[in-house]
Motif scaffolding. Structure first.
Motif: not given
Length: 158
Positions: A130-158
């Motif tokens: 379970p530390d390596v394998a994920v379902r397809p929908d888990d990746i989409t959730v992780l990707s969206r979370a990372r994208e949101e985190h990146s956006k908020s980090t960029r906004s905070a830096a500006q």
């Protein structure tokens, strides 16, 4: 980059109502797909099953020989140049410690070696690593979370 097993590739190429929508969402993320050389043989076998299995027993769309050949060429564009060999010692160690087959161990070993998730719908793999394998929908959730985190980090830096 993500490592995908042969069934994820099959779901991307053959319409299977239970799995294809999640895999299509994964494709929408535009991630680079990778796999061990074994993916080709496994995908060929899956496509042959779609040719040979009677329609009443088939979980997805019908496939002709020509369809299968075209789908293999398409799979090459999805993953071909990101096909990486794995060390037999690592595969055997994974198989021995997890109870997975050596086939499954190849996907796990590659994901561990390149330090990316293994995307699969295989319950045994998901349970064993379970530390390596994920379902397809888990990746989409992780990707969206990372994208949101990146956006908020960029906004905070500006």
């Amino acid at each position: 980059m993500i490592v995908v097993d042969a069934m994820i590739l099959a779901y991307a190429l053959v319409g299977v109502p239970e799995h294809t929508p999640a895999v299509n969402r994964l494709l929408d993320l535009d991630l680079a797909w990778a796999g061990p050389p074994l993916w080709r043989n496994e995908l060929r076998n899956v496509l042959l099953q779609y040719i040979w299995v009677p329609e009443t027993d088939r979980p997805g769309d019908a496939v002709t020989l020509g369809d299968a050949q075209r789908k293999m060429h398409l799979a090459e564009t999805l993953i071909g140049e990101r096909t990486f060999g794995v060390e037999s010692d690592a595969v055997l160690d994974i198989a021995q410690t997890t109870g997975l087959s050596a086939y499954d161990g190849e996907y796990v070993a590659l994901a561990q070696e390149v330090d990316v998730p293994l995307v699969t719908t295989d319950g045994a793999i998901l349970q064993a690593v379970p530390d390596v394998a994920v379902r397809p929908d888990d990746i989409t959730v992780l990707s969206r979370a990372r994208e949101e985190h990146s956006k908020s980090t960029r906004s905070a830096a500006q």
